[in-house]
Design a protein around this motif. Sequence first.
Motif, short mmCIF file in Angstrom:
data_model
loop_
_atom_site.label_atom_id
_atom_site.label_comp_id
_atom_site.label_asym_id
_atom_site.label_seq_id
_atom_site.Cartn_x
_atom_site.Cartn_y
_atom_site.Cartn_z
N PHE A 78 0.59 -1.11 0.25
CA PHE A 78 0.07 0.54 -0.06
C PHE A 78 0.72 0.87 0.12
O PHE A 78 0.59 1.76 0.36
N THR A 79 2.24 1.10 0.04
CA THR A 79 2.74 2.16 -0.31
C THR A 79 3.14 3.10 -2.08
O THR A 79 2.03 2.27 -2.45
N PRO A 80 2.84 4.47 -1.99
CA PRO A 80 2.85 5.05 -2.73
C PRO A 80 3.14 4.28 -4.11
O PRO A 80 2.69 4.37 -5.67
N GLY A 81 4.57 3.84 -4.54
CA GLY A 81 5.56 3.63 -4.81
C GLY A 81 4.59 1.94 -5.53
O GLY A 81 4.78 1.78 -6.81
N ALA A 112 -1.76 14.13 3.04
CA ALA A 112 -0.39 14.29 2.45
C ALA A 112 0.80 13.63 2.38
O ALA A 112 0.93 14.28 1.05
N ALA A 113 1.24 13.28 3.37
CA ALA A 113 2.44 12.71 3.42
C ALA A 113 2.43 12.11 2.18
O ALA A 113 3.32 11.80 0.70
N ARG A 114 1.09 10.98 1.82
CA ARG A 114 1.58 9.88 0.61
C ARG A 114 0.89 10.91 -0.24
O ARG A 114 1.87 10.10 -1.59
N HIS A 115 -0.03 11.98 -0.64
CA HIS A 115 -0.56 12.89 -1.41
C HIS A 115 0.69 13.38 -2.41
O HIS A 115 1.24 13.20 -3.83
N ALA A 116 1.60 13.66 -1.92
CA ALA A 116 3.11 14.42 -1.92
C ALA A 116 3.92 12.93 -2.41
O ALA A 116 4.79 14.08 -3.51
N ALA A 117 3.96 11.87 -2.00
CA ALA A 117 5.49 11.08 -2.78
C ALA A 117 4.57 10.34 -4.46
O ALA A 117 4.88 9.77 -5.13
N GLY A 118 3.24 11.45 -4.50
CA GLY A 118 2.59 10.47 -5.41
C GLY A 118 1.45 9.70 -5.62
O GLY A 118 0.76 9.01 -6.77
#
Length: 371
Positions: A3-6, A40-46
């Motif tokens: 479930f990580t952004p990448g 917000a942190a996840r969104h910033a990571a893409g």
Amino acid sequence: MPFTPGACPRLVVKIGSSLLVDREGAVRREWLAGLADDLAARHAAGQRLVIVSSGAIALGARRLALAKGGRASLEDAQAAAAVGQIALSQAWAELLGARGLTAAQMLVTLDDLEDRRRYLNASATLGRLLSLGAVPVINENDSVATAEIRFGDNDRLAARVGQAAGADGVILLSDVDGLFTANPGRDPSAKLVKRVEAVDDQIRAMAGADSGSGMGSGGMASKLQAAEIATRAGIALAITSGTRANPLAAFAADGRGTLFVASGRARARQGWLGGRLTARGRIRVDAGAVAALRVGKSLLPAGAVGVEGRFERGQVVDIVGPDGAAVARGLAEYPAAEAALIAGRRSGELADLLGHAPRSALVHRDHLVLL
């Protein structure tokens, strides 16, 4: 965890009522601010995010001074939702906006995602919002939904939204750590199930009826149904505790929860069919037809032993085996009256029975999904 952004470009996060609203019916702003930081942190990571947020009824019940948290009757729940939805959307818009994110509200009913055309419209809207960098915040439209057309819980709604949004993962933030082998409140030997390859009878037996919060409408059984909907469509789903501060960051750090592993990504129509919660009728079939369906064949009239319900051509029907369990779901090639007339008949008999050139299948394999 996947479930990580990448690894998960699109993620649906579902928040239960007991996490978002306190016992007095007010928003738990400090906790919600921590979750907003995570988002917000996840969104910033893409990573692109969709929120499925409970809490409207609980918030509205406080403002209207309704008994039983606004759930004493359908009318109370509808009134509470109408008032509470404003407070809920304001809270999300304010907290996400303070972190540079644009919140977008979408209210849906069961019919919106069960009807193919409306489902595609919702999918297109979600896709456009995500492409623009907005964060859709979705809830069931409880102010107009009746008992017959309600999801009834936001767990299954989150799974269906995951399909419509083309998500890679769904996280259900709950008041429990995940699925346990037994009720941990009653059995000290209960163990957390960390990974589930398939939801079978053994897994279902572990699910209790309620979460115990007394505020929401979903329990572990509804979470397992959500897992079946999501994984059947090729979407991984996790249940983890949201009672911790910054719950998404905590989950990413320790992985404490239950992961339901996705099967291969289903084709769009099959995923939509498999995730539906309603069907217009049922076609009962024999053991030979069940075996044929399991190796990718269409349902032919010869394998049918009975027809139940009222449906037209193109509407969704369940295909039920000799034991009474649904084995598949698909789009009927015949209306119910004609399907009943040709059930059990061989192909060479159909034209004489119907008075016109027949289609070869009751349900074609291209419009069918195994359950």
